[in-house]
Scaffold this motif. Sequence first.
Motif, short mmCIF file in Angstrom:
data_model
loop_
_atom_site.label_atom_id
_atom_site.label_comp_id
_atom_site.label_asym_id
_atom_site.label_seq_id
_atom_site.Cartn_x
_atom_site.Cartn_y
_atom_site.Cartn_z
N ASP A 196 113.87 74.32 23.52
CA ASP A 196 112.97 74.60 22.41
C ASP A 196 112.43 73.31 21.78
O ASP A 196 113.18 72.34 21.59
CB ASP A 196 113.69 75.43 21.34
N ASN A 197 111.15 73.30 21.46
CA ASN A 197 110.45 72.21 20.76
C ASN A 197 110.26 70.95 21.62
O ASN A 197 109.90 69.89 21.09
CB ASN A 197 111.17 71.82 19.46
N GLU A 263 122.61 72.75 20.45
CA GLU A 263 122.22 72.83 19.04
C GLU A 263 122.92 71.77 18.20
O GLU A 263 122.33 71.19 17.29
CB GLU A 263 122.54 74.22 18.49
N SER A 264 124.19 71.49 18.52
CA SER A 264 124.96 70.53 17.71
C SER A 264 124.76 69.08 18.13
O SER A 264 125.24 68.17 17.45
CB SER A 264 126.45 70.88 17.80
N MET A 271 113.86 60.07 17.75
CA MET A 271 112.63 60.49 17.08
C MET A 271 112.47 59.83 15.72
O MET A 271 111.97 60.45 14.78
CB MET A 271 112.62 62.02 16.94
N GLN A 272 112.95 58.60 15.62
CA GLN A 272 112.79 57.80 14.38
C GLN A 272 113.33 58.55 13.16
O GLN A 272 112.79 58.49 12.06
CB GLN A 272 111.31 57.46 14.17
N GLY A 273 114.43 59.26 13.38
CA GLY A 273 115.08 59.97 12.29
C GLY A 273 114.48 61.31 11.95
O GLY A 273 115.01 62.03 11.08
N ARG A 274 113.38 61.70 12.58
CA ARG A 274 112.76 63.01 12.30
C ARG A 274 113.67 64.13 12.75
O ARG A 274 114.27 64.08 13.83
CB ARG A 274 111.42 63.11 13.03
N ASN A 275 113.78 65.18 11.97
CA ASN A 275 114.67 66.28 12.29
C ASN A 275 113.90 67.43 12.93
O ASN A 275 113.60 68.44 12.30
CB ASN A 275 115.40 66.77 11.03
N ILE A 276 113.57 67.26 14.20
CA ILE A 276 112.94 68.33 14.96
C ILE A 276 114.05 69.02 15.76
O ILE A 276 114.67 68.38 16.62
CB ILE A 276 111.86 67.79 15.90
N PRO A 277 114.37 70.26 15.47
CA PRO A 277 115.51 70.92 16.12
C PRO A 277 115.30 71.08 17.63
O PRO A 277 114.32 71.69 18.07
CB PRO A 277 115.59 72.27 15.42
#
Length: 320
Positions: A196-197, A263-264, A271-277
Amino acid sequence: MNNLLKNLQIFDGLNDDDYARLAGCFTLVTFKKNDTIPIQDDKSGQLFIVVEGTIESMIKPAGGIERKQGEFHPGDFFGEVSLCSNLQLVVTYRAAEKSSLIATGRQSLMELIETDPSMAIPVLSRFIGLTTRQLRKSSKFLADVVQWGEIASRRIITDDLTGVYSRVFLEDALENFFSISKSNNKPLSLLMIDIDNYSKVNELFGLETGNRIIVEIVGIIKKCISEFGIIARYGGDEFSILLPEADLAKATGIATRILHEVESHDVSHHMQGRNIPITASIGISSFPETATNLAEFKKNADASLYHAKKSGRNRVECVR
């Protein structure tokens, strides 16, 4: 024919009587450009000595592309291995230009040895000595070709980025394992996994970042399935796992573990700290519980994955 033999270095030192006897063993043959030289038939092999022109030797490993091995010019000979063996040769000889050669066969040389061993044996010894030197020169090339062929074969069945099996291999394995499972009344399950994503990561941070994440996710999946399954990359962010002797309950347990581990796993450092799940959607098909034939087995896995994605992603689904 006598004059042709006298001009060849390999026959230096013979007298006129020797040339006359040897001439009876050889025949002059001519080949046009691109003609294949018939080294071996069902009964015997042929030895050729180049008089004029150029002959190319070509080699083709199993599953590979034909490559040029070497060239033979006036005075060079080839085909001697065919005189000693009926094994199928892996080297093909072809005229690079219009060429004249003299040829002899196994039977002619055997008759010469029997009737005139004092002349035949020294001549054959020269062939053996030159053959040994030719093999020494070509051994590294042949080793390189074999290695190249093995790498090419691996590329056919494995994915370059992740090292897991390719879709080509999976399709073949699916058919074989399904047939075996059905014949032996053993369960078989198939997981279809979509990351996903993944496309969003590629759009924002580039393919290189996406590739690094995919490699990490594959490592997680491999640990989860351990020795139980066969993983293949089905597409860019889609993977398939074949689980021999796994019923629906066992397959669901493995899929659930993959779901939680992916998931964990923290990939934000890519991703430079970006929280894309980054999660996984998983579809399951199991023989004989949810499918009784191969077409249904594959179709149900696809349908189950589609349902998992449409139902919100990051879940395991099984369409019955």
